[in-house]
Write an enzyme that holds these catalytic residues in place. Sequence first.
Site, PDB file in Angstrom:
ATOM      1  CG  ASP A 110     -26.578  64.901   7.382  1.00 49.98           C
ATOM      2  OD1 ASP A 110     -26.566  64.313   6.294  1.00 49.98           O
ATOM      3  OD2 ASP A 110     -27.324  64.562   8.324  1.00 49.98           O
ATOM      4  CG  ASP A 149     -22.090  60.832   5.736  1.00 50.18           C
ATOM      5  OD1 ASP A 149     -21.499  59.754   5.511  1.00 50.18           O
ATOM      6  OD2 ASP A 149     -22.979  60.958   6.590  1.00 50.18           O
ATOM      7  CG  ASP A 295     -27.338  55.804  12.580  1.00 51.65           C
ATOM      8  OD1 ASP A 295     -26.133  56.048  12.744  1.00 51.65           O
ATOM      9  OD2 ASP A 295     -27.773  54.652  12.352  1.00 51.65           O
TER      10      ASP A 295
END
Length: 321
Positions: A110, A149, A295
């Site tokens: 991330d 991701d 989140d």
Amino acid sequence: MRRSIRTLVAALSALPLALAVAPSAHAADPTTMTSGFYVDPDSSARRWVAANPGDGRAPAINASLANTPMARWFGAWSGTIGTATGAYVGAADHSDKLPVLVAYNIYNRDTCGGHSGGGAASPSAYATWIAQFAGGIAGRPAAVILEPDSLADYGCMNEAQIRERQGMISGALAEFNRQAPNTWVYLDAGNPGWVSPAAMAQRLHEAGLRQAHGFSLNISNYFTTAQNTAYGNSVNSELAARYGYTKPFVVDTSRNGNGSDGEWCNPSGRRIGTPTQMGGGAEMLLWIKAPGESDGNCGVGTGSSAGQFLPEVAYKMIYGY
């Protein structure tokens, strides 16, 4: 019959690696080796219900969330990773159920979003970690979502960093093919609102999709199943046109019952979607992100950290408000 198959698989897994290797793209079907999906006995919803039996929200959370099969995420918090994955798939195998695991520990995780930053300390540390992850599963049936991701999150990365990440993903696939021949591995392909189908097809292919069973969509997001199915089909059209192959895909439906309002970080007014099942427009519809888990420090989860269970958010998500 399923027990006999698994006994044979266990025997094969004890053979020398040169004899036991089977590419994951041609692995035995783990859904036929099991009788349905595994319900995580230690999910965040289950833990909260057990700790708060007198809370007025507990019956709804228990009925709608705690007993729905969903994925368990593994990362640095999981301790000795081979022991952790081995215990989890072992418990699922004992119950004759298919476990869904998420590997979430890639180096520079991330890096562009930041709310879930972290991961392994280096590419070599990740290689060691993911090899142990796969080794813990061994010959037992499983499905693995590989690094959510990681292929969509290129926006702030330079070419060298992208190539480094692709190498980590393709190396991980090689480990699953070598050590976990009855695991279906899905490379994550983001969601319909992130990267164009053409760009995602290229990223998947360059990261080694041909070695994987398929790809995953909508993890921790809210796009409808129909939107994801259309996107997945478009990605496959690009794969077929450019590289001559297609792959099955799965969709995270855990929080897409009301669709997306354009926000990804703890938006209000979302709703749980279709429970985990085979088919439904994709190979499988799966609850990958646990409903009610934050989140990050944003939206209706302001003040929380990524992954923290928020009972009020979970409760409202059941009813869509």
